[in-house]
Design a protein around this motif. Sequence first.
Motif, PDB file in Angstrom:
ATOM      1  N   ARG A  84      21.750 -37.702   7.154  1.00 31.42           N
ATOM      2  CA  ARG A  84      22.365 -36.845   8.163  1.00 31.42           C
ATOM      3  C   ARG A  84      22.888 -35.584   7.492  1.00 31.42           C
ATOM      4  N   ILE A  85      22.591 -34.445   8.116  1.00 36.62           N
ATOM      5  CA  ILE A  85      23.032 -33.154   7.588  1.00 36.62           C
ATOM      6  C   ILE A  85      23.663 -32.363   8.726  1.00 36.62           C
ATOM      7  N   ARG A  86      24.754 -31.694   8.433  1.00 33.19           N
ATOM      8  CA  ARG A  86      25.394 -30.783   9.385  1.00 33.19           C
ATOM      9  C   ARG A  86      25.129 -29.369   8.893  1.00 33.19           C
ATOM     10  N   LEU A  87      24.645 -28.507   9.786  1.00 31.44           N
ATOM     11  CA  LEU A  87      24.303 -27.140   9.426  1.00 31.44           C
ATOM     12  C   LEU A  87      25.062 -26.172  10.323  1.00 31.44           C
ATOM     13  N   HIS A  88      25.702 -25.185   9.700  1.00 29.07           N
ATOM     14  CA  HIS A  88      26.441 -24.154  10.439  1.00 29.07           C
ATOM     15  C   HIS A  88      25.827 -22.804  10.111  1.00 29.07           C
ATOM     16  N   HIS A  89      25.435 -22.063  11.157  1.00 31.43           N
ATOM     17  CA  HIS A  89      24.770 -20.773  11.001  1.00 31.43           C
ATOM     18  C   HIS A  89      25.649 -19.646  11.534  1.00 31.43           C
ATOM     19  N   GLU A  90      25.614 -18.505  10.844  1.00 30.91           N
ATOM     20  CA  GLU A  90      26.328 -17.312  11.291  1.00 30.91           C
ATOM     21  C   GLU A  90      25.432 -16.102  11.102  1.00 30.91           C
ATOM     22  N   VAL A  91      25.548 -15.140  12.018  1.00 29.35           N
ATOM     23  CA  VAL A  91      24.825 -13.873  11.930  1.00 29.35           C
ATOM     24  C   VAL A  91      25.839 -12.754  12.078  1.00 29.35           C
ATOM     25  N   GLY A  92      25.762 -11.768  11.192  1.00 26.19           N
ATOM     26  CA  GLY A  92      26.670 -10.630  11.277  1.00 26.19           C
ATOM     27  C   GLY A  92      25.959  -9.337  10.930  1.00 26.19           C
TER      28      GLY A  92
END
Length: 128
Positions: A84-92
């Motif tokens: 299991r992997i948790r991925l958090h993405h951000e764009v700026g």
Amino acid sequence: MARVTLSAAGAACPDTVWQRYAGLDQWASWSPQIKAVHSVARRLRPGMSGTVESVAGIRAAFTVEAVDHDRRTWTWRVRLGRVRIRLHHEVGARGRGSVTSLTMDGPLLVLLAYAPLARLALHRLVRP
């Protein structure tokens, strides 16, 4: 559990990059390891689930935990068997282009094995 953060900057505008994330049908165009995304919903929204199919035919289940279209962030959990992997993405915004980051939480060896593919995908994501 370990945490790995990757980022990439490019000339694509932040709104373009965000739309590439938000539209599931676009994922295979910038993420070379993805063949298809199977989900009833075709745009990111909290609570949606489905499977991501790799070019090798491997399917991993996913659930989207959070999406903030205004801040251009989203978080999801991916499961393949017992991994299991948790991925958090951000764009700026960065200069005239954009920057995107990915923070992954999961087993260190899995994160290190996935990092080169993820890095390549991030660079393709921010291309014009």
